[in-house]
Design a protein around this motif. Structure first.
Motif, PDB file in Angstrom:
ATOM      1  N   GLN A   1      12.094   8.889   6.085  1.00  0.00           N
ATOM      2  CA  GLN A   1      13.201   9.384   5.275  1.00  0.00           C
ATOM      3  C   GLN A   1      14.066   8.237   4.764  1.00  0.00           C
ATOM      4  OE1 GLN A   1      14.001  12.725   4.219  1.00  0.00           O
ATOM      5  NE2 GLN A   1      11.824  12.778   4.744  1.00  0.00           N
ATOM      6  N   GLU A   2      14.201   7.176   5.555  1.00  0.00           N
ATOM      7  CA  GLU A   2      14.908   5.981   5.077  1.00  0.00           C
ATOM      8  C   GLU A   2      14.186   5.381   3.879  1.00  0.00           C
ATOM      9  OE1 GLU A   2      16.606   4.539   9.472  1.00  0.00           O
ATOM     10  OE2 GLU A   2      14.942   3.478   8.497  1.00  0.00           O
ATOM     11  N   LEU A   3      12.880   5.288   3.972  1.00  0.00           N
ATOM     12  CA  LEU A   3      12.091   4.738   2.872  1.00  0.00           C
ATOM     13  C   LEU A   3      12.172   5.639   1.645  1.00  0.00           C
ATOM     14  CD1 LEU A   3       8.952   3.629   4.918  1.00  0.00           C
ATOM     15  CD2 LEU A   3      10.570   2.089   3.765  1.00  0.00           C
ATOM     16  N   LEU A   4      12.105   6.955   1.853  1.00  0.00           N
ATOM     17  CA  LEU A   4      12.192   7.888   0.740  1.00  0.00           C
ATOM     18  C   LEU A   4      13.540   7.762   0.024  1.00  0.00           C
ATOM     19  CD1 LEU A   4      11.085  10.341  -0.853  1.00  0.00           C
ATOM     20  CD2 LEU A   4      12.130  11.802   0.895  1.00  0.00           C
TER      21      LEU A   4
ATOM     22  N   MET B   1       4.642   7.046   0.890  1.00  0.00           N
ATOM     23  CA  MET B   1       4.980   6.091   1.935  1.00  0.00           C
ATOM     24  C   MET B   1       4.626   6.590   3.321  1.00  0.00           C
ATOM     25  SD  MET B   1       8.544   5.306   0.032  1.00  0.00           S
ATOM     26  CE  MET B   1       8.427   6.954  -0.685  1.00  0.00           C
ATOM     27  N   ALA B   2       4.302   5.651   4.185  1.00  0.00           N
ATOM     28  CA  ALA B   2       3.996   5.924   5.587  1.00  0.00           C
ATOM     29  C   ALA B   2       4.955   5.129   6.460  1.00  0.00           C
ATOM     30  CB  ALA B   2       2.554   5.556   5.907  1.00  0.00           C
ATOM     31  N   MET B   3       4.866   5.358   7.758  1.00  0.00           N
ATOM     32  CA  MET B   3       5.809   4.741   8.684  1.00  0.00           C
ATOM     33  C   MET B   3       5.738   3.217   8.671  1.00  0.00           C
ATOM     34  SD  MET B   3       3.912   5.615  12.271  1.00  0.00           S
ATOM     35  CE  MET B   3       2.157   5.346  12.506  1.00  0.00           C
ATOM     36  N   TYR B   4       4.602   2.640   8.240  1.00  0.00           N
ATOM     37  CA  TYR B   4       4.468   1.181   8.269  1.00  0.00           C
ATOM     38  C   TYR B   4       4.956   0.499   6.996  1.00  0.00           C
ATOM     39  CZ  TYR B   4      -0.038   2.789   6.281  1.00  0.00           C
ATOM     40  OH  TYR B   4      -1.019   3.431   5.570  1.00  0.00           O
ATOM     41  N   ASN B   5       5.381   1.251   6.002  1.00  0.00           N
ATOM     42  CA  ASN B   5       5.852   0.630   4.771  1.00  0.00           C
ATOM     43  C   ASN B   5       7.235   0.027   4.953  1.00  0.00           C
ATOM     44  OD1 ASN B   5       4.025   3.114   3.138  1.00  0.00           O
ATOM     45  ND2 ASN B   5       3.712   0.937   2.733  1.00  0.00           N
ATOM     46  N   THR B   6       7.637  -0.790   3.979  1.00  0.00           N
ATOM     47  CA  THR B   6       8.898  -1.519   4.080  1.00  0.00           C
ATOM     48  C   THR B   6       9.691  -1.408   2.787  1.00  0.00           C
ATOM     49  OG1 THR B   6       7.973  -3.594   3.206  1.00  0.00           O
ATOM     50  CG2 THR B   6       7.787  -3.226   5.597  1.00  0.00           C
ATOM     51  N   GLU B   7      10.982  -1.713   2.884  1.00  0.00           N
ATOM     52  CA  GLU B   7      11.827  -1.766   1.690  1.00  0.00           C
ATOM     53  C   GLU B   7      11.353  -2.860   0.747  1.00  0.00           C
ATOM     54  OE1 GLU B   7      14.246   0.425   4.694  1.00  0.00           O
ATOM     55  OE2 GLU B   7      12.959  -1.344   4.730  1.00  0.00           O
ATOM     56  N   GLU B   8      10.824  -3.942   1.304  1.00  0.00           N
ATOM     57  CA  GLU B   8      10.334  -5.038   0.453  1.00  0.00           C
ATOM     58  C   GLU B   8       9.162  -4.573  -0.410  1.00  0.00           C
ATOM     59  OE1 GLU B   8      12.791  -6.586   3.584  1.00  0.00           O
ATOM     60  OE2 GLU B   8      11.012  -5.287   3.704  1.00  0.00           O
TER      61      GLU B   8
ATOM     62  N   TYR C   1       0.842  -1.191   0.000  1.00  0.00           N
ATOM     63  CA  TYR C   1       0.000   0.000   0.000  1.00  0.00           C
ATOM     64  C   TYR C   1       0.880   1.243   0.000  1.00  0.00           C
ATOM     65  CZ  TYR C   1      -3.754   3.260   0.963  1.00  0.00           C
ATOM     66  OH  TYR C   1      -4.651   4.303   0.867  1.00  0.00           O
ATOM     67  N   LEU C   2       0.963   1.892  -1.159  1.00  0.00           N
ATOM     68  CA  LEU C   2       1.800   3.073  -1.342  1.00  0.00           C
ATOM     69  C   LEU C   2       0.959   4.243  -1.840  1.00  0.00           C
ATOM     70  CD1 LEU C   2       4.834   1.274  -3.043  1.00  0.00           C
ATOM     71  CD2 LEU C   2       4.658   2.009  -0.649  1.00  0.00           C
ATOM     72  N   ASP C   3      -0.207   4.406  -1.228  1.00  0.00           N
ATOM     73  CA  ASP C   3      -1.125   5.495  -1.591  1.00  0.00           C
ATOM     74  C   ASP C   3      -1.516   6.287  -0.349  1.00  0.00           C
ATOM     75  OD1 ASP C   3      -2.663   7.082  -3.260  1.00  0.00           O
ATOM     76  OD2 ASP C   3      -4.411   5.766  -3.180  1.00  0.00           O
ATOM     77  N   ASN C   4      -0.563   6.491   0.521  1.00  0.00           N
ATOM     78  CA  ASN C   4      -0.844   7.110   1.811  1.00  0.00           C
ATOM     79  C   ASN C   4      -1.138   8.600   1.733  1.00  0.00           C
ATOM     80  OD1 ASN C   4      -0.245   4.805   3.834  1.00  0.00           O
ATOM     81  ND2 ASN C   4       1.464   4.736   2.403  1.00  0.00           N
TER      82      ASN C   4
END
Length: 413
Positions: free
Chosen positions: A313-316, A389-396, A33-36
């Motif tokens: 920011q890590e995810l970004l 992205m939100a805080m619950y998203n992952t690199e995977e 889910y990448l529509d946050n």
């Protein structure tokens, strides 16, 4: 009551476990889910508070002497206080419940705007505004023969502050500015913008719909006169939002909706309006939505903005690196200090086709103009694909997005 904080053990590392929808599959694939930026998901703590109201003390507020009504009133007013604390307003009466950020900005237009904007006046907004901070002011300008002035942005999506300062004139009556661009991820220096505007006697409205789930918002530090946001952008329900307004401003504004709860007394000869915040909350409010939004604010604070910011920011950074490696992909919006939003275009492939194929691979993104058509025109685009992205998203999940984009390229090349 329902908004009392539970589950203090929740951290940024295990917060994903609080969101049941993230474990489902879409078209037989794990959901990414990448529509946050459109709507974030709700944690079970918010869902529990929402259901608790409906199952245990569903009743109208402010008018009843029976226990359920008193419990509902207490829970809703506790939510108001939680949201006051969340953005550091001075008093709870400065927090007006609305149906969302759009409704909040329309409230300012209909009440403050119609009282203060006249022929020949100017309203100053930016090129990157959401339609919610364009259309109401265009409607008012058309009605009052006023002018809508637009602050330019660079090709990278950075606001031109020098142009902004030079554009404020003795006819400028309001500056409306987005805190975080929903399309570009640009974080605007709203404190500096407010200081410049106030230095010339101009009030400021900030659209904070994309900010409150990603960063600490302090309306007193910003100094703005109005701040609007929505529950569904910050892990809360849809159909609920708040308008923060400085008490001095709100007290001078007339209500623009009439009905129950916004009055002290009514006769056929005279109507006396209620005190703040209730004079702007006509009719039965979205009680469960308000409770849910208050609980969402508590949930965010239980995790902490430092942890949220670092993780996003890590995810970004990871997503920016991985997407930039795809041949023919161009990221739109390269301002420094972005929020966790990436809009992009892919050579020769329409964003709607991209979104359709990504959906079949379990990846939820947003495609289109993102309610920022003037910005798209400025950038020479019709639409983009947006991963937010939100805080619950992952690199995977980002890897899943990248793999799905390679499938898009296989189909169209």
């Amino acid at each position: 009551m329902s908004t009392v904080l539970k589950d203090q053990h929740t951290t940024i590392q295990n917060c994903r476990e609080d969101f049941p929808v993230l474990s489902r599959k879409v078209h037989g694939k794990p959901l990414a889910y990448l529509d946050n930026a459109a709507s974030s998901q709700m944690p079970r703590q918010v869902q529990d508070a929402y259901r608790d109201y409906h199952s245990r003390y569903h009743a109208n507020v402010h008018r009843g002497v029976h226990l359920l009504s008193q419990e509902a009133t207490d829970a809703m007013e506790q939510a108001r206080e939680s949201l006051r604390s969340h953005i550091n307003a001075r008093e709870s009466k400065e927090i007006i419940f609305t149906s969302g950020a759009t409704d909040a900005m329309n409230l300012v237009m209909q009440s403050w705007g119609r009282k203060n904007i006249g022929e020949g006046d100017e309203i100053l907004i930016s090129t990157m505004e959401h339609h919610s901070n364009i259309v109401p002011w265009k409607m008012l300008c058309d009605d009052r023969n006023a002018s809508l002035k637009v602050i330019p942005v660079s090709d990278d999506g950075i606001l031109d502050l020098d142009a902004f300062e030079s554009m404020i004139s003795d006819r400028t009556r309001l500056v409306g500015i987005v805190h975080v661009s929903n399309t570009l991820g640009t974080v605007n220096p709203v404190e500096k913008i407010t200081k410049i505007a106030h230095g010339k006697g101009v009030p400021v409205l900030v659209d904070g719909a994309q900010a409150v789930s990603h960063m600490q918002v302090d309306v007193q530090k910003i100094g703005c006169d109005f701040y609007a946001t929505s529950g569904h952008k910050m892990y809360g329900p849809t159909g609920i939002g708040i308008l923060y307004g400085r008490k001095e401003m709100l007290e001078e504004m007339p209500p623009y909706r009439g009905g129950g709860d916004m009055i002290l007394s009514v006769s056929f000869d005279e109507v006396l309006f209620n005190d703040l915040p209730y004079k702007f909350e006509a009719g039965t409010p979205n009680i469960s939505g308000a409770i849910g939004m208050g609980r969402a604010a508590e949930y965010i604070r239980s995790i902490g903005y430092d942890a949220i910011y670092q993780r996003e920011q890590e995810l970004l950074a990871y997503a920016t690196s991985e997407l930039s490696a795809i041949e023919g992909l161009n990221i739109i919006g390269k301002a420094p200090g972005k929020s966790s939003v990436i809009s992009f275009v892919l050579d020769s492939v329409h964003p709607h086709d991209i979104g359709t194929i990504l959906d079949l691979e379990g990846v939820a993104v947003r495609t289109g103009h993102h309610c920022t058509q003037p910005l798209m025109e400025r950038l020479g685009l019709v639409a983009t694909t947006r991963a937010s992205m939100a805080m619950y998203n992952t690199e995977e999940e980002i890897d899943q997005l990248v793999a799905a984009l390679h499938k898009v390229l296989e189909i169209f090349r």
